[in-house]
Design a protein around this motif. Structure first.
Motif, mmCIF file in Angstrom:
data_model
loop_
_atom_site.group_PDB
_atom_site.id
_atom_site.type_symbol
_atom_site.label_atom_id
_atom_site.label_comp_id
_atom_site.label_asym_id
_atom_site.label_seq_id
_atom_site.Cartn_x
_atom_site.Cartn_y
_atom_site.Cartn_z
ATOM 1 N N HIS A 1 0.836 -1.202 0.000
ATOM 2 C CA HIS A 1 0.000 0.000 0.000
ATOM 3 C C HIS A 1 0.873 1.256 0.000
ATOM 4 O O HIS A 1 0.605 2.209 -0.744
ATOM 5 C CB HIS A 1 -0.913 -0.014 1.232
ATOM 6 C CG HIS A 1 -1.915 1.102 1.262
ATOM 7 N ND1 HIS A 1 -3.124 1.036 0.604
ATOM 8 C CD2 HIS A 1 -1.891 2.313 1.868
ATOM 9 C CE1 HIS A 1 -3.795 2.154 0.798
ATOM 10 N NE2 HIS A 1 -3.071 2.939 1.571
ATOM 11 N N LEU A 2 1.913 1.241 0.799
ATOM 12 C CA LEU A 2 2.825 2.380 0.848
ATOM 13 C C LEU A 2 3.525 2.586 -0.492
ATOM 14 O O LEU A 2 3.647 3.724 -0.972
ATOM 15 C CB LEU A 2 3.862 2.179 1.953
ATOM 16 C CG LEU A 2 3.412 2.497 3.383
ATOM 17 C CD1 LEU A 2 4.413 1.952 4.379
ATOM 18 C CD2 LEU A 2 3.231 3.992 3.580
ATOM 19 N N VAL A 3 3.986 1.497 -1.089
ATOM 20 C CA VAL A 3 4.672 1.600 -2.380
ATOM 21 C C VAL A 3 3.722 2.123 -3.448
ATOM 22 O O VAL A 3 4.060 3.041 -4.221
ATOM 23 C CB VAL A 3 5.257 0.239 -2.796
ATOM 24 C CG1 VAL A 3 5.760 0.283 -4.240
ATOM 25 C CG2 VAL A 3 6.382 -0.165 -1.851
ATOM 26 N N ASP A 4 2.512 1.573 -3.496
ATOM 27 C CA ASP A 4 1.547 1.990 -4.509
ATOM 28 C C ASP A 4 1.177 3.464 -4.339
ATOM 29 O O ASP A 4 1.096 4.211 -5.325
ATOM 30 C CB ASP A 4 0.275 1.135 -4.433
ATOM 31 C CG ASP A 4 0.513 -0.298 -4.884
ATOM 32 O OD1 ASP A 4 1.562 -0.561 -5.495
ATOM 33 O OD2 ASP A 4 -0.350 -1.147 -4.600
ATOM 34 N N ASP A 5 0.944 3.883 -3.082
ATOM 35 C CA ASP A 5 0.567 5.272 -2.865
ATOM 36 C C ASP A 5 1.716 6.207 -3.197
ATOM 37 O O ASP A 5 1.517 7.312 -3.716
ATOM 38 C CB ASP A 5 0.109 5.496 -1.418
ATOM 39 C CG ASP A 5 -0.315 6.937 -1.190
ATOM 40 O OD1 ASP A 5 -1.200 7.403 -1.920
ATOM 41 O OD2 ASP A 5 0.271 7.597 -0.315
#
Length: 605
Positions: A425-429
Motif C-alpha cells: 500500500h505504501l509503495v503503490d501510494d
C-alpha cells in the motif's frame, strides 16, 4: 466551526426520515455544543450542530436563501470563510440582501450568484453541503488543504455525508466493514486522497467538490498546486511571505468569541503569536492568550534526541514574556493520557498516535475553558521544509514516503500477510503521489526531488496532521485555525526554490528572515522539536502490562492481526526508537486498534 450531516436520495421521500437524520446529527454534538438544527424535504435532509463563532445570534443552520422567487437553496456548513466581508460587499453590489452578519449566509449567496465557481473566491477552511432544489443536486465541497473533514457514502440513487465517520455509520445503510485495503490504509500513517478505511465511505479530496444528482455523483478539483518559475528575488520573497502571513493572521483573528494562540516556543507558533500580538496592539486590544503543553516529571525523565533535542517550556515562556502575552502552561499526567485514550479514539473514529492525540485533546480541553478559537502553526514545516527528512541525504534518496519508518515499525509486529499488504500500500501510494506532482519543465534533479518531497508532505502527511488537530480540538468544542494553511501562502511557497527556503543552509531560514525583529532571536536559532510526548517510564510499563492482558484473552480481536512471536519479543525486549516512534507507541497503537475493533464492531472482510 461546526459539524454537518446530510442525506440525499432521488428515489425515495425523505420527509419521514427525521429519526435517521436526528441520529446522524446527534453524533456531532461535541463539534457543535451551542445549537443544532435539521431540515427535511422530499429528496434531501440536512443536519447541523453549531459552535457559534461569528454572528452568534443570527448564524443558525441549516440556512436557506433563494434566487428571487425560486425555491430556496439550503446549506449546512462547517468552518470559516475569512474573506466573507469582502464577498458580502461584492454580493451586495450585485443585488443581494442579507439578513445576518454570518459567513454562512455569504457563502450560500455566493453559491446562488456563482454556482460551483464560488469556490474559487473563498479564503478559508470549510466543508459544506448545499441542496439546490432547482437543479435537484447536492454539492459537497472541502477547503483546499483539507483543514476541515468531510466524508460521504454514495449508493445507487443517493448519497450520505457528514463531518465524522461516526455520522455516516449512524445511518442504517452504512456498515462498519473494513477490507484488507482499508486496514492497510489505516496502518500506513498517511492519508491517501479519497481514502477509504470503512468500505464505501470516502473523504472528499482537499481542493475538490462532489456534485451529486439523480444520475450519480462526480468529484472534481477546483484548486491544485501549479508549478512555474519563481519570479521574485530573495528580499522580495521575504517581504511577500511576511505580508501574506500578516494579512492571514489578521483575517483569522476575526471572531465574536475569545481568541488565543497555541505557543510551543518553536518558530511556527511564535510567528503566529507575534503577528497576532502586533495585530491586537494596533487595535488597542488586550494581550494574546497563549497556551503550551508539557508532562509531569518531564524535567526528570527527558532525554534529548534527534527529534526532540530540547524541551519547549523555557522557549514558550521566553516568547510569552517578550511579547507580553497572557500565558498558561498546561501540565499533563501519565494517568490522564492513559485514561483518555478511549476518548480520542471516539473523537477520530480510527486509531492514531494514541498518546500525542490524548495530549492534544487534553490541551484543547484546557484551552477551551478560556477561549473558543485558537490559532496554531501547522503546515509551516510542510511548505518550508522543516522536517528532518527534508535535510537527510538518505531520506531524499529513498523512493518511499519520508516517514516510512513509522508504519514500518508497526508493521514489524503484524501478521505477515497484513505486513506485506501495508508495505505494498505504501509503495503503490508513493507511486501515485509522484504521478500527481505538477512538474516544472527544465527543473534540475535536486529541485525536482525537493518538489516531490514537498508534494508528499502537503498531500499525505499534512492531511493526517490536520485531521488529528481537527478531531481532537472539535471533540472539546474548540476551533483551531491554521494561518500557514492559507492557500495563497502555500501556493506561493510551492514555487520558492529550495535555496531560498534554506539560505546559508539554515532550516526554514526564509521564515526566520521574514520574522526577524518580531520573534526572539533565541527562537529563530532554535532547532525543530517535535510535539512533546509522555517520557515517564511508568507509561511504557503500564502499556506493556495492558497489552499482555489484552493478548491473554482468547477473545481478543487483535490476535489475528499480529505476528505473535514478534509481539512477544517486543514485549520482552523493546526496540530502539525509529525517529519519533517508540516501543510505547507500538503498544498504545495496538491497544487502540483492539478497542476500535470492539467498540465500532468492525467487520474485517
Amino acid at each position: 466551526m461546526c459539524g454537518i450531516a446530510g442525506w440525499a436520495d432521488w428515489r425515495r421521500d425523505l420527509g419521514a426520515e427525521r429519526r435517521v437524520l436526528d441520529d446522524m446529527t446527534r453524533t456531532l454534538v461535541p463539534r457543535g455544543p451551542d445549537a443544532g438544527g435539521t431540515w427535511l424535504s422530499e429528496h434531501a435532509a440536512l443536519g447541523h450542530r453549531r459552535l457559534a463563532v461569528i454572528d452568534i445570534e443570527g448564524g443558525a443552520q441549516p440556512m436557506r436563501a433563494a434566487r428571487g422567487a425560486e425555491e430556496p437553496c439550503v446549506i449546512t456548513f462547517s468552518g470559516e470563510v475569512y474573506n466573507f466581508r469582502e464577498l458580502r460587499g461584492r454580493l451586495r453590489d450585485r443585488g443581494h440582501r442579507f439578513r445576518t452578519r454570518s459567513d454562512t449566509e455569504v457563502l450560500l449567496r455566493a453559491y446562488l450568484e456563482w454556482g460551483e465557481g464560488c469556490l474559487d473566491r473563498l479564503n478559508g477552511m470549510f466543508a459544506f453541503g448545499i441542496w439546490d432544489p432547482g437543479r435537484h443536486t447536492l454539492l459537497l465541497a472541502r477547503d483546499r488543504l483539507g483543514v476541515k473533514p468531510l466524508h460521504y457514502l454514495a449508493y445507487d440513487g443517493g448519497l450520505i455525508f457528514g463531518s465524522d465517520l461516526k455520522t455516516i455509520l449512524a445511518h442504517p445503510l452504512a456498515r462498519p466493514e473494513v477490507g484488507p485495503d482499508g486496514l492497510a490504509e489505516m496502518l500506513t500513517f498517511a492519508q491517501t486522497p479519497a481514502r477509504e478505511v470503512f468500505r464505501g465511505i470516502r473523504a472528499v479530496r482537499p481542493g475538490h467538490y462532489v456534485l451529486a444528482g439523480a444520475g450519480g455523483c462526480a468529484e472534481r478539483p477546483y484548486w491544485r498546486l501549479e508549478s512555474h518559475e519563481h519570479p521574485d528575488d530573495y528580499p522580495t520573497t521575504v517581504r511577500t511571505v511576511r505580508d501574506i502571513l500578516t494579512d492571514t493572521v489578521e483575517r483569522q483573528l476575526v471572531s465574536d468569541v475569545p481568541v488565543g494562540t497555541l505557543l510551543s516556543g518553536g518558530l511556527d507558533s511564535s510567528t503566529v503569536t507575534a503577528l497576532a500580538t502586533d495585530s491586537l496592539h494596533r487595535r488597542y486590544a488586550g494581550p494574546v492568550a497563549t497556551y503550551s503543553v508539557g508532562f509531569e516529571d518531564e524535567e526528570r525523565y527527558f532525554t534529548p534526541d534527534a527529534t526532540r533535542p530540547e524541551q519547549d517550556d523555557a522557549y514558550a515562556r521566553l516568547v510569552a514574556e517578550r511579547l507580553r502575552t497572557k500565558h498558561t502552561a498546561i501540565v499533563l499526567s501519565t494517568e490522564e493520557v492513559v485514561r483518555h485514550r478511549s476518548e480520542v479514539l471516539r473523537a477520530r473514529d480510527l486509531p492514531g498516535f494514541a498518546d500525542i492525540n490524548a495530549a492534544q485533546y487534553l490541551m484543547f480541553r484546557a484551552v477551551r475553558e478560556e477561549v473558543t478559537v485558537a490559532l496554531s502553526g501547522e503546515s509551516a514545516d510542510e511548505s518550508l521544509g522543516g522536517y528532518a527528512w527534508f535535510h537527510s541525504d538518505a531520506a531524499r534518496a529513498a523512493r518511499a514516503h519520508p516517514w516510512a519508518s513509522l508504519p514500518s515499525a508497526l508493521a514489524a509486529v503484524l501478521e505477515p500477510g497484513l505486513r506485506r499488504r501495508v508495505e505494498h500500500h505504501l509503495v503503490d501510494d508513493y507511486e501515485r503521489a509522484l504521478a500527481e506532482v505538477p512538474r516544472l519543465c527544465g527543473e534540475d534533479p535536486a529541485g525536482a526531488r525537493a518538489r516531490e518531497l514537498f508534494h508528499l508532505n502537503l498531500t499525505r502527511w499534512l492531511t493526517l496532521m490536520l485531521d488529528f488537530k481537527d478531531r481532537m480540538s472539535m471533540r472539546t468544542g474548540l476551533e483551531v485555525r491554521v494561518p500557514f494553511c492559507d492557500h495563497r501562502l502555500v501556493g506561493y511557497l510551492w514555487n520558492v526554490p529550495w535555496h531560498f527556503k534554506t539560505p546559508d543552509g539554515r532550516v526554514k531560514g526564509l521564515l526566520c528572515d521574514a520574522m526577524a525583529g518580531a520573534v526572539p532571536e533565541e527562537v529563530l536559532r532554535r532547532r525543530k522539536t517535535s510535539f512533546p510526548v509522555n517520557v515517564h517510564p511508568g507509561y511504557e510499563a503500564a502499556l506493556r502490562t495492558e497489552l499482555r492482558d489484552e493478548l491473554a484473552s482468547p477473545a481478543s480481536p487483535l490476535t489475528p492481526l499480529l505476528d505473535r512471536p514478534a509481539v512477544d519479543a517486543l514485549l520482552r525486549d523493546g526496540a530502539p526508537p525509529r525517529g519519533v516512534w517508540r516501543t510505547a507507541d507500538t503498544f498504545a497503537t495496538l491497544l487502540q486498534i483492539a478497542e476500535w475493533l470492539r467498540v465500532y464492531r468492525v467487520s474485517l472482510r
